[in-house]
Design a protein around this motif. Structure first.
Motif, PDB file in Angstrom:
ATOM      1  N   GLN A   1      -3.040  11.413  -1.401  1.00  0.00           N
ATOM      2  CA  GLN A   1      -2.327  10.540  -0.257  1.00  0.00           C
ATOM      3  C   GLN A   1      -3.005  10.000   0.595  1.00  0.00           C
ATOM      4  O   GLN A   1      -4.188  10.456   1.180  1.00  0.00           O
ATOM      5  N   LYS A   2      -2.663   8.787   0.833  1.00  0.00           N
ATOM      6  CA  LYS A   2      -3.416   7.714   1.585  1.00  0.00           C
ATOM      7  C   LYS A   2      -3.324   8.399   3.205  1.00  0.00           C
ATOM      8  O   LYS A   2      -2.391   8.797   3.484  1.00  0.00           O
ATOM      9  N   PRO A   3      -4.346   7.991   4.023  1.00  0.00           N
ATOM     10  CA  PRO A   3      -5.600   7.251   3.530  1.00  0.00           C
ATOM     11  C   PRO A   3      -6.613   8.029   2.648  1.00  0.00           C
ATOM     12  O   PRO A   3      -7.428   7.464   2.012  1.00  0.00           O
ATOM     13  N   ASP A   4      -6.907   9.508   2.966  1.00  0.00           N
ATOM     14  CA  ASP A   4      -7.912  10.187   2.546  1.00  0.00           C
ATOM     15  C   ASP A   4      -7.720  11.607   2.172  1.00  0.00           C
ATOM     16  O   ASP A   4      -8.592  12.614   1.948  1.00  0.00           O
ATOM     17  N   LYS A   5      -6.664  11.831   1.879  1.00  0.00           N
ATOM     18  CA  LYS A   5      -6.185  13.256   1.436  1.00  0.00           C
ATOM     19  C   LYS A   5      -6.425  13.271  -0.040  1.00  0.00           C
ATOM     20  O   LYS A   5      -5.709  12.525  -0.922  1.00  0.00           O
ATOM     21  N   MET A   6      -7.181  14.202  -0.606  1.00  0.00           N
ATOM     22  CA  MET A   6      -7.506  14.401  -1.930  1.00  0.00           C
ATOM     23  C   MET A   6      -7.775  15.609  -2.650  1.00  0.00           C
ATOM     24  O   MET A   6      -8.246  16.562  -1.549  1.00  0.00           O
ATOM     25  N   LYS A   7      -7.199  15.989  -3.710  1.00  0.00           N
ATOM     26  CA  LYS A   7      -7.179  17.286  -4.245  1.00  0.00           C
ATOM     27  C   LYS A   7      -7.640  16.822  -6.038  1.00  0.00           C
ATOM     28  O   LYS A   7      -6.870  16.336  -6.510  1.00  0.00           O
ATOM     29  N   GLU A   8      -8.670  17.150  -6.250  1.00  0.00           N
ATOM     30  CA  GLU A   8      -9.183  16.890  -7.605  1.00  0.00           C
ATOM     31  C   GLU A   8      -9.735  18.196  -8.420  1.00  0.00           C
ATOM     32  O   GLU A   8     -10.553  18.747  -7.776  1.00  0.00           O
TER      33      GLU A   8
ATOM     34  N   SER B   1       0.749  -1.268   0.013  1.00  0.00           N
ATOM     35  CA  SER B   1      -0.058   0.154  -0.081  1.00  0.00           C
ATOM     36  C   SER B   1       0.917   1.099  -0.107  1.00  0.00           C
ATOM     37  O   SER B   1       0.589   2.148  -0.651  1.00  0.00           O
ATOM     38  N   GLU B   2       2.076   1.156   0.671  1.00  0.00           N
ATOM     39  CA  GLU B   2       2.794   2.397   0.822  1.00  0.00           C
ATOM     40  C   GLU B   2       3.398   2.709  -0.356  1.00  0.00           C
ATOM     41  O   GLU B   2       3.757   3.865  -0.775  1.00  0.00           O
ATOM     42  N   LYS B   3       3.621   1.774  -1.294  1.00  0.00           N
ATOM     43  CA  LYS B   3       4.020   2.123  -2.703  1.00  0.00           C
ATOM     44  C   LYS B   3       3.421   3.148  -3.508  1.00  0.00           C
ATOM     45  O   LYS B   3       3.642   3.630  -4.144  1.00  0.00           O
ATOM     46  N   THR B   4       1.947   3.085  -3.281  1.00  0.00           N
ATOM     47  CA  THR B   4       1.239   4.042  -4.025  1.00  0.00           C
ATOM     48  C   THR B   4       0.429   5.122  -2.858  1.00  0.00           C
ATOM     49  O   THR B   4      -0.455   5.563  -3.083  1.00  0.00           O
ATOM     50  N   ALA B   5       1.082   5.364  -2.077  1.00  0.00           N
ATOM     51  CA  ALA B   5       0.627   6.068  -0.681  1.00  0.00           C
ATOM     52  C   ALA B   5       0.457   7.589  -1.295  1.00  0.00           C
ATOM     53  O   ALA B   5      -0.215   8.349  -0.788  1.00  0.00           O
ATOM     54  N   ARG B   6       1.220   8.243  -2.330  1.00  0.00           N
ATOM     55  CA  ARG B   6       1.213   9.544  -2.697  1.00  0.00           C
ATOM     56  C   ARG B   6       1.442   9.594  -4.065  1.00  0.00           C
ATOM     57  O   ARG B   6       2.388   9.116  -4.626  1.00  0.00           O
ATOM     58  N   TYR B   7       0.419  10.183  -5.071  1.00  0.00           N
ATOM     59  CA  TYR B   7       0.588  10.196  -6.179  1.00  0.00           C
ATOM     60  C   TYR B   7      -0.434  11.255  -6.903  1.00  0.00           C
ATOM     61  O   TYR B   7      -1.149  11.863  -6.234  1.00  0.00           O
TER      62      TYR B   7
ATOM     63  N   THR C   1       7.368  11.394  -3.234  1.00  0.00           N
ATOM     64  CA  THR C   1       7.755  10.530  -1.635  1.00  0.00           C
ATOM     65  C   THR C   1       7.308  11.476  -0.514  1.00  0.00           C
ATOM     66  O   THR C   1       6.853  11.222   0.542  1.00  0.00           O
ATOM     67  N   THR C   2       6.827  12.878  -1.142  1.00  0.00           N
ATOM     68  CA  THR C   2       6.299  13.863  -0.270  1.00  0.00           C
ATOM     69  C   THR C   2       5.573  14.898  -0.769  1.00  0.00           C
ATOM     70  O   THR C   2       5.790  15.174  -2.083  1.00  0.00           O
ATOM     71  N   PHE C   3       4.502  15.696  -0.199  1.00  0.00           N
ATOM     72  CA  PHE C   3       3.873  16.611  -0.847  1.00  0.00           C
ATOM     73  C   PHE C   3       4.075  17.823   0.015  1.00  0.00           C
ATOM     74  O   PHE C   3       4.420  17.986   1.160  1.00  0.00           O
ATOM     75  N   ALA C   4       4.132  19.152  -0.651  1.00  0.00           N
ATOM     76  CA  ALA C   4       4.389  20.320   0.074  1.00  0.00           C
ATOM     77  C   ALA C   4       3.052  20.636   1.001  1.00  0.00           C
ATOM     78  O   ALA C   4       2.050  19.949   0.854  1.00  0.00           O
ATOM     79  N   LYS C   5       3.386  21.325   2.069  1.00  0.00           N
ATOM     80  CA  LYS C   5       2.335  21.462   3.171  1.00  0.00           C
ATOM     81  C   LYS C   5       0.861  21.914   2.814  1.00  0.00           C
ATOM     82  O   LYS C   5      -0.088  21.369   3.335  1.00  0.00           O
ATOM     83  N   ARG C   6       0.997  22.745   1.802  1.00  0.00           N
ATOM     84  CA  ARG C   6      -0.406  23.361   1.407  1.00  0.00           C
ATOM     85  C   ARG C   6      -0.990  22.671   0.329  1.00  0.00           C
ATOM     86  O   ARG C   6      -2.007  23.131  -0.450  1.00  0.00           O
ATOM     87  N   THR C   7      -0.418  21.508  -0.055  1.00  0.00           N
ATOM     88  CA  THR C   7      -1.128  20.838  -1.084  1.00  0.00           C
ATOM     89  C   THR C   7      -2.587  20.385  -0.980  1.00  0.00           C
ATOM     90  O   THR C   7      -3.233  20.493  -1.939  1.00  0.00           O
ATOM     91  N   PHE C   8      -2.790  19.753   0.255  1.00  0.00           N
ATOM     92  CA  PHE C   8      -4.080  19.606   0.391  1.00  0.00           C
ATOM     93  C   PHE C   8      -4.751  20.447   1.379  1.00  0.00           C
ATOM     94  O   PHE C   8      -4.281  20.904   2.463  1.00  0.00           O
ATOM     95  N   THR C   9      -6.197  20.682   1.112  1.00  0.00           N
ATOM     96  CA  THR C   9      -6.749  21.929   1.915  1.00  0.00           C
ATOM     97  C   THR C   9      -8.290  21.303   2.120  1.00  0.00           C
ATOM     98  O   THR C   9      -8.372  19.868   1.787  1.00  0.00           O
TER      99      THR C   9
END
Length: 826
Positions: free
Chosen positions: A186-193, A129-135, A354-362
């Protein structure tokens, strides 16, 4: 000079216009089309799937040699080497059935080999699961819902809503939509669409509700988020819910061994799935799923069956198995209405981070690009990864023509002419006059339906007249209404007036002005409904509803100030007058006497609970929905509560300009509501309320804090977290301070599905606790146990609870019969 937005749009169109296309049909050896074939470029994340007729379209970004993989459950993986130039390349593929063998797995005679594979899948799921944790990825969705053999009438009423789009068998597509978006997850539930394009058949301003967040079914998580949490076949506790059977293995084109595991529920009534899960040997990643669940298992009886299929592709460079196609098929029906549908989802062009910037998800999880619903067919023909079937193409064309027709004034006037015909019976039953082209209507509610009875007015009828105008673009409206009621025993008519204007669907600003004369319950929450009080009075001589006359004028305004913060204000002038019983009529003759209309002295028919007085009351309430997520659509803002946080409401109330200074007071209150899902063990609802009066020693009984009691043994509402089931309506009313606790746990079938015989009820066990604390009185408590989701067939509208009450010792017990449909009738 071109603006940045214009330049970006041109670059976007040029990029997509430069794509070359590989298209064709995938069939089996007998020429039968294969739907939902997973198709992708080798070692890339560019993929698609076939439609219901086996046809596909795959866009490739560069000319030259491309290796295309065709992957389908039950068939050997196929590879095609394609030389791509500018023109579309046609590739038709014939797939051969897979030879699944048992010899590829060493069978341990002491254990079911499937169990060992599943144990390893569970052991390795965190790593996989961690392999697709952030995309980031592109996302495409298409939804289609069909109505099959629709009845002409339902329960004696015409069912002609879809007549213009149904064929001679009364079947046809009632919903078809597509979206193209770019998602960051970003798992488990952070989404920006961000929705790039949206299309709804028959609506040129249609914005589809298809989105990635609502279909994020991840089998690496313990639960799948349906109406109830469905246990994953590789959940940590999966062996408590499933049995497994090894059905063999096969090899992919790159020689990876895939194990086919049959998933078998241990108990058929629980929220579990059945079918097949395919596990990659060695890494124990998911290769594919083909699993179904019945509606009754999800506690959605209207659904007969739902099937969820997923296919994963492998990239030898990144060594990641990633989900790139998913379909959701369902069959549903009720009251002779039968529907089926499929939602298809394609994920492509993954970029793993590997990581997202702090304000990526709102808190904003979805937004639309400008003119997302205005894309031309040429755009869709280029970007659409799954080609339309002839049925779908025809539906778009047919509904475009139909929409143009339906929007014309000539058509709308003709429809209104039929609807607006007046019949003499309408004087009693009601009448409405519409101008659909200008989007306004005038409605008259006749006195024939829903008469009621109370001992103050006797038999009571009401009628109303209203004007309603809507703005579909802004989702705003203006309404003006007046309503009159007449009590035959009291021989008095009263009337009220209301004006309301909703400014927009973004912050839901609403202004309302109302006033008039009405009969009100002392408890303005209206704890006893007209229907229940009428039955209770006429058949049992229990007139629990206590009333006074309220002559008033009020101004209200509410809006969401910022995301999650709602403000409500109200100023009201009131003249309160006492009322008395005017009738002792009942259907069932009895020597019992009605109680008086004085809740403080039920045997005193001459003394009222209040004296006539006037005052002005001002209210301010603030509601905080912490962590609230939302969807930003051109037609409005749609809020999504965050289950991780409670909802807090603070209120302040002040009265002034009273006839007697003694009636003036200040009041502060607070409420905390919290609903939490407990895995697959149901959910817990908590409602805490408290308040304090100041300078209120001699205020009117109308302004006391009255609690929602219940003496009728009839419950209403989906939950009882705002009511005391056995408390007399006005026994605990206070002008001091108070604190209420309401708790309910609904097991959502977790316990009931395991009990012999009772499991066939498909019911839900509900445990409840209620506590009320006020000064100079022992705390009042209730404990309850009940069954919800009872009924007949797919109609589940009943609930039964056994309740025991305590106050300085045992007080009594009773059974509460919950009738949810009464909320609709009121």
């Amino acid at each position: 000079m071109l603006s940045k937005k214009t330049l970006a749009l041109l670059c976007f169109l040029v990029t997509f216009g430069a794509l070359a296309q590989i298209k064709g049909t995938v069939t089996d050896a007998n020429g039968k089309p294969l739907p939902f074939v997973n198709i992708f470029e080798e070692n890339t994340y560019n993929g698609t799937t076939t439609n219901d007729l086996g046809k596909f379209e795959l866009n490739v970004k560069t000319p030259g040699t491309h290796k295309i993989i065709f992957q389908y459950l039950g068939f050997k993986t196929a590879k095609q080497v394609v030389e791509v130039e500018k023109a579309p390349i046609v590739v038709d593929v014939v797939m051969q059935e897979e030879n699944i063998t048992l010899r590829e797995v060493v069978i341990n005679p002491k254990d079911n080999p499937a169990n060992e594979i599943i144990r390893n899948a569970i052991k390795n799921k965190k790593e996989n699961s961690e392999k697709t944790a952030r995309y980031k990825s592109d996302f495409y969705s298409r939804g289609i819902i069909r109505l099959k053999e629709a009845p002409k009438t339902i329960m004696g009423q015409k069912f002609d809503f879809f007549d213009e789009i149904l064929d001679s068998t009364r079947s046809g597509i009632i919903y078809l939509s597509e979206t193209v978006s770019r998602i960051t997850f970003q798992k488990p539930d952070k989404m920006k669409e961000v929705i790039v394009a949206s299309k709804v058949s028959g609506k040129d301003n249609g914005f589809s509700f298809n989105n990635a967040a609502s279909v994020n079914y991840d089998f690496y998580e313990n639960y799948l988020p349906f109406e109830v949490n469905v246990v994953s076949p590789i959940a940590d506790n999966a062996f408590n819910y499933y049995k497994y059977k090894f059905e063999g293995s096969f090899f992919t084109e790159n020689r990876q061994q895939i194990n086919k595991i049959k998933v078998i529920p241990r108990r058929e009534n629980e929220p579990v799935m059945e079918g097949y899960i395919y596990i990659v040997d060695d890494s124990y990643a998911i290769y594919a799923t083909d699993l179904s669940i019945k509606g009754k298992q999800m506690q959605v009886p209207i659904i007969d069956n739902l099937t969820l299929k997923q296919s994963f592709s492998y990239n030898t460079n990144s060594k990641i198995w990633v989900k790139n196609t998913q379909t959701l098929d369902f069959v549903a029906g009720m009251l002779s209405i039968k529907v089926n549908g499929r939602f298809t989802y394609v994920y492509s062009n993954f970029e793993f981070e590997t990581t997202f910037a702090k304000r990526t998800f709102t808190n904003q999880i979805l937004s639309f690009e400008e003119n997302a619903n205005k894309k031309e067919d040429s755009f869709w023909n280029t970007i659409r990864p799954v080609p339309l079937t002839e049925e779908e193409s025809t539906d778009y064309l047919k509904k475009d023509v139909l929409q143009t027709k339906k929007k014309s004034q000539k058509y709308l006037d003709s429809i209104d002419a039929k609807h607006n015909k007046f019949r003499p019976m309408d004087i009693l039953s009601g009448y409405s006059y519409k101008n659909s082209f200008k989007k306004w209507s005038v409605n008259y509610d006749g006195p024939l339906f829903f008469p009621s009875f109370n001992t103050v007015q006797g038999w009571r009828i009401n009628a109303g007249l209203s004007y309603f105008k809507r703005n579909e673009e802004k989702r705003s409206y203006t309404s003006i209404s007046t309503r009159f009621d007449y009590g035959f025993s009291e021989e008095k008519i009263r009337g009220t007036f209301n004006f309301a204007h909703k400014f927009n669907n973004i912050n839901n600003s609403l202004l309302s002005v109302n006033g008039g004369s009405m009969v009100s319950q002392f408890n303005r929450s209206n704890p006893i409904s007209n229907i229940v009080n009428s039955v209770s009075s006429l058949f049992f001589k229990n007139n629990f509803m206590k009333l006074y006359e309220n002559n008033f004028a009020a101004l209200c305004f509410e809006r969401e100030v910022v995301n999650g913060f709602h403000l409500y204000t109200n100023v009201e002038y009131s003249e309160r007058k006492p009322l008395y019983n005017t009738t002792d009529y009942s259907v069932v003759k009895s020597d019992d006497l009605y109680s008086s209309n004085n809740p403080l002295s039920p045997n005193d028919e001459t003394t009222a609970a209040l004296t006539k007085h006037n005052l002005v009351k001002a209210n301010v309430a603030m509601r905080f929905n912490f962590g609230q997520k939302y969807l930003s659509r051109p037609d409005g803002k749609y809020n999504i509560p965050n289950d991780d946080y409670p909802t807090v409401t603070l209120g302040f109330e002040k009265t002034m300009a009273a006839t007697d200074k003694a009636y003036e007071y200040d009041f502060v209150s607070a409420k905390v509501g919290y609903d939490v899902t407990l895995g697959n063990k149901g959910y817990l609802q908590l409602n805490l309320k408290g308040g304090k009066f100041f300078n209120a020693e001699n205020i009117s009984f109308v302004d006391y804090r009255h609690f929602n009691g219940n003496q009728t043994h009839i419950g209403q509402g989906d939950s009882y977290t705002n009511v005391f089931n056995l408390l007399p309506y006005y026994a605990a009313s206070t002008n001091d301070r108070f604190f209420e606790t309401h708790m309910e746990h609904n097991d959502k079938g977790y316990i009931m599905n395991k009990l012999p015989l009772l499991k066939y009820l498909q019911s839900q066990l509900i445990l409840g606790f209620h506590n009320l604390a006020i000064p100079d009185r022992k705390p009042y408590q209730e404990f309850s146990v009940g069954l919800d989701n009872l009924g007949f067939g797919k109609l589940k509208v009943l609930r039964v609870d056994y309740v025991r009450s305590y106050q300085n010792g045992y007080q009594g017990d009773g059974v509460i019969f919950g009738l949810k449909f009464l909320n609709v009738l009121e």
